[in-house]
Write a protein that holds these residues in place. Structure first.
Motif, short mmCIF file in Angstrom:
data_model
loop_
_atom_site.label_atom_id
_atom_site.label_comp_id
_atom_site.label_asym_id
_atom_site.label_seq_id
_atom_site.Cartn_x
_atom_site.Cartn_y
_atom_site.Cartn_z
N ASP A 228 13.07 41.44 65.13
CA ASP A 228 12.87 42.26 63.93
C ASP A 228 12.41 41.39 62.77
O ASP A 228 11.50 41.76 62.01
N LEU B 23 27.81 37.65 68.24
CA LEU B 23 26.76 38.54 68.72
C LEU B 23 26.44 38.25 70.18
O LEU B 23 26.52 37.11 70.64
N SER B 24 26.04 39.31 70.90
CA SER B 24 25.59 39.14 72.28
C SER B 24 24.16 38.59 72.27
O SER B 24 23.46 38.62 71.24
N ASN B 25 23.69 38.11 73.41
CA ASN B 25 22.32 37.60 73.52
C ASN B 25 21.30 38.68 73.18
O ASN B 25 20.29 38.41 72.53
N ARG B 26 21.57 39.90 73.62
CA ARG B 26 20.64 41.01 73.34
C ARG B 26 20.59 41.30 71.84
O ARG B 26 19.50 41.52 71.28
N GLU B 27 21.74 41.30 71.19
CA GLU B 27 21.77 41.56 69.73
C GLU B 27 21.04 40.46 68.97
O GLU B 27 20.30 40.73 68.01
N MET B 28 21.25 39.21 69.39
CA MET B 28 20.57 38.10 68.71
C MET B 28 19.05 38.20 68.87
O MET B 28 18.30 38.00 67.91
N ARG C 214 21.79 34.86 60.59
CA ARG C 214 23.08 35.54 60.52
C ARG C 214 24.22 34.53 60.52
O ARG C 214 24.25 33.60 61.34
N LYS D 229 17.26 40.88 69.34
CA LYS D 229 16.75 42.00 68.53
C LYS D 229 16.63 41.59 67.07
O LYS D 229 15.63 41.89 66.40
N ILE D 230 17.63 40.89 66.56
CA ILE D 230 17.59 40.44 65.16
C ILE D 230 16.42 39.48 64.95
O ILE D 230 15.67 39.59 63.97
N ILE E 236 18.85 31.80 65.18
CA ILE E 236 19.79 32.86 64.81
C ILE E 236 20.77 32.40 63.75
O ILE E 236 21.18 33.19 62.88
N HIS F 38 26.64 34.89 63.85
CA HIS F 38 25.91 34.87 65.11
C HIS F 38 26.79 34.56 66.31
O HIS F 38 26.49 34.97 67.43
#
Length: 315
Positions: free
Chosen positions: A252, A241-246, A235, A248-249, A231, A238
């Protein structure tokens, strides 16, 4: 013999108790005790602990309640493998039904070409049922599992095709992080989505989407042979960011690089995901295991990455 998997029993002639984790034959059962080993024992040499009877595997029939058509949920069937709260070596298999359908459900196991039924019943909408219990240290001796699910509703709705789900569990299936189990409050376990739509890739449409005229869309660059998904490489912010957001990034970025590799006809591509808790590795391998354009995948250059990278070989 009327014992069931998951029942809690006590030995008659010894000071020992545990869960029934295997039905060996009409006379013998396997009981996992305090030492986390499965012990073969005659069924006549154990007795039920009646205060724990609710732990057994039972079928049930549920009356259907009327639901408004707009509120009828069509998708959301999971297999949840949950460790026992009192004994971490024992796991319980639950079918989780988030849909509005009643499910006509059966579980058969297969070993050495022979099938044996372990559960059959009707599971109501928005409910769960325990269907199997096993000893995790005995995973190499587990049979193959086959779940068959038919949908039922007295209401007029779209009726999905019946599901047949077959699985031979391996140690890597339990290496990832546990997740919150739907409908089971405060329960975490390993989740498998049984009614997930099969991934279908239209290569020609994928090419069209990448190679539109410049005024419509820029041509995508050829990806590197090694794609680093850490991550901090993707980003600068980073740490906020939450674990879920990381995740997803990272996913993707992984999917975009994989699509680009397919379009550019690369023979293979390596994704560096690190070791961590195994969540990113598990999610990547779940995608490529079902991908039509993937020939195989494997741990990449263990001498260089250890178990922190996956090589994807493309067709």
């Amino acid at each position: 013999m009327d014992y069931r998997l998951g029942e809690f029993v006590r030995f008659v002639e010894e000071k020992r108790e545990g869960y029934i984790t295997r039905i060996i034959n009409d006379e013998m059962i396997g009981v996992t005790g305090d030492d986390d080993f499965e012990i073969p024992v005659l069924a006549s040499k154990v007795t039920r602990v009646y205060g724990r009877m609710e732990e057994g595997v039972e079928s049930q029939v549920v009356a259907e309640k009327p639901i408004k058509p707009e509120d009828f949920i069509l998708k959301g069937i999971h297999l949840a493998v949950i460790t026992d709260p009192n004994k971490g070596s024992v796991v319980h298999f639950h079918i989780v039904n988030e849909t509005s359908f009643q499910l006509l459900l059966s579980l058969n196991t297969e070993k050495n070409g022979k099938y044996k039924g372990f559960y059959a019943g009707i599971l109501g909408g928005h409910s769960t049922v325990k269907v199997y219990t096993a000893s995790l240290p005995e995973l190499n001796n587990w049979p193959d599992f086959q779940f068959q699910i038919s949908y039922y509703s007295t209401q007029e709705t779209v009726l999905p095709e019946p599901l047949v789900f077959k699985e031979k569990f391996k140690a890597k299936d339990f290496s990832g992080a546990k997740k919150q189990v739907p409908l089971l409050k405060h329960q975490q376990g390993w989740l498998l989505r049984l009614d997930e739509d099969e991934l279908v890739v239209d290569v020609e449409k994928l090419k069209e989407s990448f190679f539109k005229p410049k005024e419509e869309k820029k041509e995508i660059a050829k990806p590197a042979k090694e794609v680093d998904l850490h991550i901090e490489k993707l980003r600068d912010d980073h740490q906020f960011l939450s674990n879920r957001e990381m995740l997803k990034i990272q996913m993707d970025h992984f999917k975009k690089a994989l699509d680009a590799a397919i379009v550019h006809k690369l023979p293979s591509i390596i994704f560096i995901h690190g070791v961590g808790n195994g969540t990113l590795r598990h999610e990547i391998q779940k995608v490529v295991s079902k991908h039509q354009q993937v020939k195989t995948f494997m741990d990449a250059h263990k001498e260089k990455f250890g178990y922190g990278a996956t090589e994807v070989v493309l067709k």
